[in-house]
Design an enzyme around this catalytic site. Structure first.
Site, mmCIF file in Angstrom:
data_model
loop_
_atom_site.group_PDB
_atom_site.id
_atom_site.type_symbol
_atom_site.label_atom_id
_atom_site.label_comp_id
_atom_site.label_asym_id
_atom_site.label_seq_id
_atom_site.Cartn_x
_atom_site.Cartn_y
_atom_site.Cartn_z
ATOM 1 N N CYS A 72 -27.184 -9.590 -17.097
ATOM 2 C CA CYS A 72 -26.579 -9.203 -18.375
ATOM 3 C C CYS A 72 -27.537 -9.542 -19.512
ATOM 4 O O CYS A 72 -28.101 -10.637 -19.571
ATOM 5 C CB CYS A 72 -25.256 -9.936 -18.554
ATOM 6 S SG CYS A 72 -24.547 -9.774 -20.204
ATOM 7 N N GLY A 115 0.795 -1.219 0.000
ATOM 8 C CA GLY A 115 0.000 0.000 0.000
ATOM 9 C C GLY A 115 0.827 1.268 0.000
ATOM 10 O O GLY A 115 0.296 2.349 -0.203
#
Lengths: 258, 303
Positions: free
Chosen positions: B245, B36
Site C-alpha cells: 500500500c 448457502g
C-alpha cells in the site's frame, strides 16, 4: 453378449386430452441394436421418443431399462434425480436442431466437456484432452475447440452435438431426425460417421426419422407409425423390400427415384 | 450512545414494521439452518433504489437492536456516498451508535469487501447482493436453476471455469467467485474480490446475504466450510499485488488503484480505509504517504 434386452417397452400410450399422441406401443430394444421409427409428421414418432427418454410422462404403459448393474428399473417410477443422472451418463439425446442440444454461448470444448464435469471430472487437462479426442472422432478440426458453436455450420453443429452426447460412453442414444435440415452431401457424411460410431461403440439407438433412406442405412429394425399406432415392424430390409401394411406400401412407393 | 426514543421521529424502530422484520428474521433463520441455500422472502420497497443495498439494509434493519454498533463499508471504504448514507439512515431511524472501526462494530454491512481486520465471534457481516444466483448467467431459467440446486447438478459451474482457462489460460473470474458451502450448495459470495473468499471459510462471525431486487436471503453460520471451486490442475488462487500500500505499506491486503493526475500517475492503496488509517496511526508509512502525519479525526468527517 447378454440375452436380455436393454429396454422393454410395454403398451405405452400418451394422450393429449382426447387426442392420441401414441397408443399401445410395445417393443424390446437389444444392446447394440439400432431401431428406426418412421412415419409421416404427426404420426406420434416424436411423442414416443420423448416418452421413452422421460422428457414426457406417458398416460399409461411401462418402460424398463436395464441399468449397468444388470437390474431392470421402471423408468417412470425413478426419481427425477435418477432420471436426470441417467440422461447425462448412460443416455444421449440428439436433437434435430443442434441449438436445442448445445450450449451455443460456450466453446465447443466446454460443450463436449460439460457431461464429464457434471459427473465429477475436475482435471482441466484431462477434460480438454478428451474433448480434443472426441472432436477429431467427429471430424472437427482441433483448432476449432475454443470456438463457439454459433460459428459452426449446421453439419458441424450436429457432429458437435453427437460428440457431446457420446463423451460419457452412453449405452443408449435417442435421435430425433439427426439429419433433418442438412443438405445431402453433409447428410451422407454424417450418416457415415454415425454408422461408424454406433458400430465401434456398440451403441443401442432409437432413431426417429421420416427419411426411409436414413432408416435403411442406420437401422437393423424399424417400426412404421401412423396416427399414433405401430402399423408394421420388422427387420429394416424386410419392411422396405416387402412392405405388408398398406400404409407402409404407400410410404415405400412414395420414395422419389432419381 | 444516548438512547433518545423521541429522536426516532415517526418511523418504527429501524424503519421496517415489526411484521416485516419477523418475516425477514424467519428467512434469515431458515438461511442459517441450510447454509448457502437461497431463501425467498417478501422484499420491501426501501427509500433507495435497487442496486444500492436494499437487501442488505432490510437484513440489517431486521437484526439491529438499540445496543448494536453499526459499521457500513462500500468497496472497503467507510467514507463513500453509499456507506455514509446507510450509516446516517440507521442513525436516524434506529438511533444506534455507528463506527468505522471493524473491531468495535457488532454489525458490519458491506458492499463488495470483507474487512482486513479478522472478524470475531458475535459480529455479524451483512452483504449487499445484486444477483444471488451463481448459475444465472449460464442458465437463465429460475425453475431450472432451482432444480439444479435441489439435485446438486453443478457441472455447469465448472463449464464457466473451463471457459475461463480455455480463453485466458487461467481462471479469470476475479470477483463473485463461486464457492461450495459445507459440500452441498454452490453459492455466489456477492461481488467481493476472490481475494476475500478464504476469509469466509470457518469465519467465527455470522455472515448474512440479502438481495433486495431478487428477493433472496442466504447465510453462512459461524465456522462454516466454504470452498472455492477450481480444477485439480488449476487450483484456486487469490490475487497478489507486487507492491505494498502506498500510504501504509501494508502487504497481503487488497489494494485499489487510485489515479493521481491526468499524466498517468497512480498509486495502489488499501481498499479497506479503516485498516489503512489504523496502520498509519501505528506509524507505518508507505512511499507516497504525506510527510506530516494527518490526525485521524481530520480524515473522517465528524459524525
Amino acid at each position: 453378449m447378454t440375452d436380455e434386452p436393454l429396454l422393454r417397452v410395454s403398451a405405452l400410450s400418451k394422450f393429449y386430452g382426447s387426442r392420441v399422441g401414441c397408443e399401445n406401443v410395445t417393443f424390446d430394444l437389444w444392446p447394440g441394436e439400432v431401431l428406426a421409427v418412421v412415419g409421416e409428421s404427426g404420426s406420434g414418432k416424436t411423442t414416443l421418443l420423448n416418452c421413452l427418454s422421460t422428457r414426457l410422462l406417458p398416460s399409461s404403459g411401462t418402460a424398463s431399462y436395464r441399468m449397468r448393474d444388470g437390474q431392470f428399473r421402471e423408468l417412470y417410477r425413478m426419481s427425477e434425480a435418477e432420471r436426470r443422472f441417467l440422461m447425462r451418463t448412460d443416455w444421449g439425446f440428439v436433437h434435430q436442431n443442434p441449438a436445442d442440444g448445445l450450449r451455443m454461448t460456450v466453446s465447443a470444448g466446454a460443450n463436449v466437456g460439460e457431461r464429464l464435469m457434471a459427473v465429477g471430472d475436475r482435471h482441466y487437462g484431462k477434460i480438454r484432452a478428451t474433448a480434443v479426442d472426441w472432436l477429431s472422432r467427429v471430424e472437427i478440426d482441433e483448432d476449432r475447440i475454443d470456438d463457439e458453436p454459433r460459428a459452426f455450420s449446421g453439419g458441424m453443429r450436429q457432429r458437435l452435438q453427437i460428440a457431446r452426447n457420446l463423451v460419457t460412453g452412453p449405452r443408449l442414444v435417442f435421435m430425433d431426425e439427426p439429419t433433418g435440415g442438412l443438405d445431402v452431401s453433409v447428410q451422407a457424411r454424417l450418416l457415415d460417421l454415425l454408422r461408424g460410431l454406433v458400430t465401434d461403440l456398440g451403441l443401442a439407438a432409437i432413431v426417429v426419422t421420416h427419411d426411409l433412406a436414413v432408416a435403411r442405412l442406420l437401422s437393423q429394425r424399424m417400426m412404421v407409425m401412423k396416427d399414433g399406432r405401430v402399423v408394421e415392424s420388422g427387420l429394416t430390409d424386410r419392411v422396405l423390400d416387402d412392405p405388408r401394411a398398406p400404409y407402409t406400401q404407400l410410404l415405400v412407393s412414395s420414395i422419389l427415384q432419381v | 450512545m444516548t438512547a433518545q426514543p423521541t429522536d426516532i421521529a415517526t418511523y418504527n424502530f429501524a424503519y421496517l414494521d415489526e411484521q416485516t422484520k419477523r418475516m425477514i428474521r424467519r428467512a434469515i433463520l431458515k438461511g442459517i439452518a441450510i447454509p448457502g441455500y437461497q431463501v425467498p422472502f417478501a422484499s420491501r420497497e426501501m427509500p433507495m433504489p435497487y442496486g444500492w443495498g436494499t437487501g442488505g439494509v432490510q437484513v440489517t434493519a431486521s437484526i439491529i437492536g438499540p445496543d448494536d454498533v453499526l459499521k457500513v463499508i462500500d468497496q472497503g471504504a467507510d467514507d463513500t456516498t453509499n456507506a455514509v448514507s446507510i450509516r446516517a439512515f440507521f442513525k436516524k431511524v434506529a438511533n444506534v451508535a455507528v463506527t468505522t472501526e471493524t473491531a468495535k462494530a457488532t454489525i458490519i454491512q458491506t458492499r463488495h469487501r470483507i474487512p482486513e481486520h479478522p472478524l470475531a465471534a458475535g459480529q455479524v457481516l451483512v452483504y449487499q447482493v445484486p444477483i444471488p444466483e451463481p448459475l444465472r448467467f449460464l442458465e437463465p431459467r429460475e425453475t431450472e436453476t432451482r432444480k439444479m440446486h435441489a439435485l446438486e447438478e453443478y457441472g455447469l459451474m465448472h463449464v464457466k471455469l473451463y471457459e475461463d482457462i480455455a480463453r485466458h489460460g487461467r481462471i479469470a473470474t476475479t470477483y463473485a467467485y463461486p464457492v461450495k458451502v459445507e459440500g452441498r450448495y454452490v453459492m455466489d459470495p456477492s461481488p467481493t474480490p476472490k481475494f476475500d473468499n478464504p476469509k469466509m471459510h470457518n469465519s467465527p462471525a455470522l455472515q448474512l446475504f440479502g438481495a433486495g431486487r431478487e428477493k433472496r436471503i442466504y447465510a453462512l453460520p459461524p465456522f462454516t466450510e466454504v470452498v472455492s471451486l477450481d480444477f485439480e490442475d488449476h487450483p484456486f488462487e487469490v490475487q497478489t499485488f507486487d507492491q505494498p500500500c502506498a500510504l501504509c505499506a501494508a502487504e497481503n491486503v487488497y489494494l485499489d488503484e487510485v489515479i493521481l493526475d491526468d499524466h498517468g500517475g497512480h498509486m495502489f492503496v488499501c481498499s479497506d480505509t479503516d485498516h489503512c488509517e489504523k496502520r498509519r496511526e501505528e506509524g507505518h508509512r508507505g512511499h507516497l504517504a504525506p510527510e506530516t502525519r494527518l490526525a485521524p479525526e481530520k480524515m473522517e468527517p465528524a459524525q
